[in-house]
Design an enzyme around this catalytic site. Sequence first.
Site, PDB file in Angstrom:
ATOM      1  N   TYR A  20      65.186  44.544  -4.625  1.00  0.00           N
ATOM      2  CA  TYR A  20      64.286  43.755  -5.476  1.00  0.00           C
ATOM      3  C   TYR A  20      64.421  44.190  -6.938  1.00  0.00           C
ATOM      4  O   TYR A  20      64.564  43.358  -7.843  1.00  0.00           O
ATOM      5  CB  TYR A  20      62.832  43.924  -5.013  1.00  0.00           C
TER       6      TYR A  20
ATOM      7  N   ASN B  17      49.825  54.525   1.966  1.00  0.00           N
ATOM      8  CA  ASN B  17      51.128  55.166   2.180  1.00  0.00           C
ATOM      9  C   ASN B  17      51.202  56.417   1.316  1.00  0.00           C
ATOM     10  O   ASN B  17      51.106  56.333   0.102  1.00  0.00           O
ATOM     11  CB  ASN B  17      52.262  54.209   1.803  1.00  0.00           C
TER      12      ASN B  17
END
Length: 331
Positions: free
Chosen positions: A150, A211
């Site tokens: 990305y 996370n």
Amino acid sequence: MGIVSNKNVLVTGGAGFIGSNIIEKLLEQENKVTCLDNFSTGKHENIESFINHPDFTLIEGDIRNIDDCRKAVKEKEIVLHQAALGSVPRSINDPITTNDVNVGGFLNMLVAARDEGVKRLVYAASSSTYGDSEAMPKVEDRIGKPLSPYAITKYVDELYADVFSKLYNMELVGLRYFNVFGPRQDPNGAYAAVIPKFVSALIAGESPLINGDGSFSRDFTYVKNVVQANELAATVKDSQAINTVYNVACGERTSLNELVDHLKSLLSKYDQSIAEVEIKYGPERQGDVPHSLASIEKGKKLLGYDPKYKVGNGLKEAIHWYWTNLSVSAG
């Protein structure tokens, strides 16, 4: 200054979260607005309130198809290119589609805009371009190596824009968005952004999953700041301010732990039990940059960018939308 009015504008990805917020503002200011979207991530409900507006046109099409791009840019004075496949994890799982949309689609838009003689094209770039650079704050002309497909696609867009501006004398402005949040942001699916994901979990009384240990930090940016930056980039006259890129952020850092505390505090006004929801921690996510903080000095100086919303007041304004829209899906 910086207000777009009485113009013929194309917003690609206009049924998406950011695109639909831009369209809403443009229609309020008496522009003719065309939305190009293939609804792969955009949503019909995001543009529902504009569909019958006399100055709004929807073209259901794909930026990967040059003919759709040519049709969409016809007679446009300004193109605000928001269409992209976002998400670092998605790009890791499927780099080919991410590249096709973000690079191939962007190139199609540049060619179509060039051939139509569009005056100004503003495009969504990304803070992911800073990659492994540890410098803080992030300054536009100092980047590292990309950490995901990305990020590569978004950097390639900047390189293409630079070359097209020089070869074809086009006016192109890139906006490196930093963690945008606000109304119409999708909480569902594997690639949902962190704020709506956390909010929908909290509303459902479930533990949001962080996370890492929650110390990772981001320069969260309320969508109205992004709308302002697009308007400024679309109208700025100073030649120094064109054919370059800008950070679009607040210039302040919030850790994921701080973010969750903020959200719990705001949501517990609607439901007191949310204050007691426990937070779960999981492994760090592949391709994630630990910390992100933007310098917004260049945008202030050359564009007149002046973010009206810090994280706190952006969340306060967005929380009613989140509660109204996400509690329905949680229920």
